[in-house]
Design a protein around this motif. Sequence first.
Motif, mmCIF file in Angstrom:
data_model
loop_
_atom_site.group_PDB
_atom_site.id
_atom_site.type_symbol
_atom_site.label_atom_id
_atom_site.label_comp_id
_atom_site.label_asym_id
_atom_site.label_seq_id
_atom_site.Cartn_x
_atom_site.Cartn_y
_atom_site.Cartn_z
ATOM 1 N N PHE A 175 -8.003 50.607 99.076
ATOM 2 C CA PHE A 175 -7.779 52.040 98.860
ATOM 3 C C PHE A 175 -7.750 52.438 97.388
ATOM 4 C CE2 PHE A 175 -4.852 55.460 97.884
ATOM 5 C CZ PHE A 175 -5.317 56.483 98.678
ATOM 6 N N LEU A 210 -10.444 54.143 95.463
ATOM 7 C CA LEU A 210 -10.716 55.547 95.740
ATOM 8 C C LEU A 210 -10.068 56.466 94.704
ATOM 9 C CD1 LEU A 210 -12.315 56.857 98.014
ATOM 10 C CD2 LEU A 210 -10.223 57.049 99.333
ATOM 11 N N ILE A 211 -8.976 56.000 94.093
ATOM 12 C CA ILE A 211 -8.276 56.820 93.098
ATOM 13 C C ILE A 211 -9.206 57.106 91.920
ATOM 14 C CG2 ILE A 211 -6.302 56.909 91.540
ATOM 15 C CD1 ILE A 211 -4.889 54.957 93.464
ATOM 16 N N GLU A 257 -14.733 52.152 111.651
ATOM 17 C CA GLU A 257 -13.494 51.571 112.157
ATOM 18 C C GLU A 257 -13.640 50.050 112.321
ATOM 19 O OE1 GLU A 257 -10.756 53.525 112.459
ATOM 20 O OE2 GLU A 257 -9.689 51.665 112.920
ATOM 21 N N PHE A 290 -13.597 48.477 108.886
ATOM 22 C CA PHE A 290 -12.240 48.418 108.337
ATOM 23 C C PHE A 290 -11.429 47.296 108.997
ATOM 24 C CE2 PHE A 290 -12.699 53.214 107.473
ATOM 25 C CZ PHE A 290 -13.242 52.960 106.227
ATOM 26 N N SER A 291 -11.520 47.183 110.322
ATOM 27 C CA SER A 291 -10.745 46.119 110.987
ATOM 28 C C SER A 291 -11.187 44.749 110.511
ATOM 29 C CB SER A 291 -10.888 46.151 112.514
ATOM 30 O OG SER A 291 -11.220 47.403 112.968
ATOM 31 N N VAL A 302 -9.727 44.224 107.043
ATOM 32 C CA VAL A 302 -8.283 43.966 107.086
ATOM 33 C C VAL A 302 -8.013 42.547 107.580
ATOM 34 C CG1 VAL A 302 -6.156 44.576 108.312
ATOM 35 C CG2 VAL A 302 -7.566 46.365 107.293
ATOM 36 N N ASP A 343 -3.422 44.457 105.911
ATOM 37 C CA ASP A 343 -3.415 45.891 106.152
ATOM 38 C C ASP A 343 -3.075 46.702 104.894
ATOM 39 O OD1 ASP A 343 -3.963 47.774 108.069
ATOM 40 O OD2 ASP A 343 -1.830 48.140 108.476
ATOM 41 N N MET A 403 -5.454 49.251 103.081
ATOM 42 C CA MET A 403 -5.722 50.608 103.550
ATOM 43 C C MET A 403 -4.761 51.623 102.940
ATOM 44 S SD MET A 403 -8.266 49.836 105.367
ATOM 45 C CE MET A 403 -8.664 51.457 106.007
ATOM 46 N N ALA A 404 -3.788 51.166 102.183
ATOM 47 C CA ALA A 404 -2.765 52.067 101.635
ATOM 48 C C ALA A 404 -2.724 51.937 100.120
ATOM 49 C CB ALA A 404 -1.404 51.710 102.226
ATOM 50 N N PRO A 405 -2.135 52.933 99.423
ATOM 51 C CA PRO A 405 -2.029 52.830 97.973
ATOM 52 C C PRO A 405 -1.233 51.589 97.579
ATOM 53 C CG PRO A 405 -1.245 54.976 98.734
ATOM 54 C CD PRO A 405 -1.543 54.162 99.941
ATOM 55 N N GLY A 406 -1.736 50.849 96.609
ATOM 56 C CA GLY A 406 -1.047 49.634 96.192
ATOM 57 C C GLY A 406 -0.375 49.821 94.857
ATOM 58 N N VAL A 409 -1.283 52.614 90.976
ATOM 59 C CA VAL A 409 -0.613 53.772 90.401
ATOM 60 C C VAL A 409 0.851 53.697 90.764
ATOM 61 C CG1 VAL A 409 -0.459 56.253 90.335
ATOM 62 C CG2 VAL A 409 -2.681 55.159 90.544
ATOM 63 N N SER A 410 1.629 53.123 89.866
ATOM 64 C CA SER A 410 3.050 53.004 90.174
ATOM 65 C C SER A 410 3.838 54.007 89.363
ATOM 66 C CB SER A 410 3.536 51.593 89.884
ATOM 67 O OG SER A 410 3.042 51.186 88.635
ATOM 68 N N PHE A 462 -17.637 52.756 97.960
ATOM 69 C CA PHE A 462 -16.474 52.425 98.781
ATOM 70 C C PHE A 462 -16.893 51.572 99.987
ATOM 71 C CE2 PHE A 462 -12.802 53.485 101.520
ATOM 72 C CZ PHE A 462 -11.807 53.161 100.625
#
Lengths: 102, 564
Positions: B107, B110-111, B241, B244-245, B248, B255, B258-261, B264-265, B319
Amino acid sequence: MANIETARIAQNIHFKELVHERTRFGTILTGIMLVIYFGFIGLIAFDKALLATKIGSGTASLGLVLGVAVIVLAFILTGIYVQRANGRFDDLTAKLKRDLGQ
Amino acid sequence: MTRLSHPLVLGTALAVVAAGAAYAAGPDLGAVTQSATNWPAIGMFAFFVLFTLGITYKAAKGTKSAADFYAAGGGISAGTNSLAIAGDYMSAASFLGISGLVYTSGFDGLIYSTGFLVGWPIVLFLIAERLRNLGKFTFADVASFRLDQTSIRIISAVGTLVVVAFYLIAQMVGAGKLIQLLFGLPYLYAVIIVGVLMIVYVAFGGMKATTWVQVIKACLLLGGATFMAIAVLYKYGFNPEALFSAAVATHPKGDAIMAPGGLVSNPVEAISLGIGLMFGTAGLPHILMRFFTVSDAQAARKSVFYATGLIGYFYILTFIIGFGGIALLMSDPVYFKLGPAGAFDKLKDMIGGTNMVAVNLANAVGGPYFLGFISAVAFATILAVVAGLTLAGASAVSHDLYASVIARGRTNEASEVRLSKIAAVVIGIVAIYLGYVFENQNVAFMVGLAFSVAASCNFPVLAMSILWRGTTTWGALIGGFVGLFAAVGMVVLSKAVWVTTFGNPVAIFPYDNPALFSMPLAFLTIYVVSKLDNTRRAQRERALFDEQFIRSETGIGASGAHAH
């Protein structure tokens, strides 16, 4: 361009309309873009859990969908502006030029 | 994620991605070893070079006037221009770097894609048409429309040259490393080839050749990336889909991709990066120049619209390519440096580093000839981008510094164009030299710095001179320099330079991206100094705003800029 000509255009009703409408339209769209993008960045910074939420029962996350949506929306916003500019703003410019006898 | 502490090898090519080096830093890639000579790639690249040299030869014959040289005679169509703009933007860094970032972090890649794209609507809403209506060849033409020629051209040219220099160094070093890796050519040869070719394109073919080189490369890159993305999706029945599976299931982070890591903290860092990317786009001299190559404001606005679509499409492709890399390459030991007992780290041991994901994927989906094709496209990409930068730099020297400041208008077109060609040759030689000197330096922060300077110097000067009546020469001049020094100074005091390069223990400036601070500082300085400026010249400049305003809004009086 002489000063008289400048003053004449500045007073022209179509010119005033053009400037007023375009400035407002451009400002609104800029604002929308800033809100969308910095909203997305804000979510990444402050609410990672929300973006990790799954869509339905699949693998794709909400963040992924929103990220792609930012890209698509940026394109759509430019499209909206261009359509408006090619229609309304170019009409007003043409009217202004007619008034000036150009 | 750890920062790269020593030369980031191929990552230097991907310096754009390193706009936020602190959290863009991928795994350490180790030293580049020269690979075996890749003949299919060299053959295809040689074909590209011959073809573009043919175009340059044709363009050179049609390039006589200054308008031809700087702006391709204003005869570029909106569609062609949008491809050229997209080409200037789709550097090797975006292609290899973002797909590599998606490969390692999912993910988070994408930022960067979104950050790079959202500058374009801003350029369209605030800058593009007005720029075209007011200007001739460079953005300094616009900023100095009603302000003092000498002062404004100096600040604009300095801003341009600083941006071009940092951008060029990053691209040259990246080119050298990339070509070493892809083609198996020695670093110095690679840098010289790039330098000599860009001199030839710019000095002989001017804007026309530079534009066409960029357009051809943009088509090749978009075509190649499209093919790869379709090939990846084809393997998963065109069901994202399923892709992505599979990703992952294969990725060591599972998994979490798929989420922000962790990229960017820090919110301040994230917003500062976003501002730099967004407004830097509106201040990049080689991009702004492209608005003068079209016939009118309508064509300028259409170019941005199409370009935004092309760039957005391209980022979505990168992407998919990144995820394809995870799903298709990660389990295949062929693409990794194997440790004892055949073990390898999926994120760290890819041959050539994670920036080679797109290149290795080309081999996986299209075989060795497609690999050669993508390698040649990556080389062509760097070449086209450096040519655009060189032209912007040469124009700043000849059109802004020489014609308006040194000769004060007492020159003619022929000698201005001649000087521009000489400047292109000099910039090319300097670029080769700097590329050589910086071979083993960390240059990853330099594209980020170029964006920050563009956002903190060029953009404020341009925006304030067009949009605010009160702007005076003193305001623009001092504000521009304050923005420039603030951006450069903050980067020098940040971790990337102060700690990594100079070896100091602690960074004095805590963030890697200065734009959040340096850009408002520049705007504020322009505002305050202009308000305080009550000289007779300042009063005259404010009085001239109406005339500039009418022309910027309507284009009346702008005709003839490209009499042809």
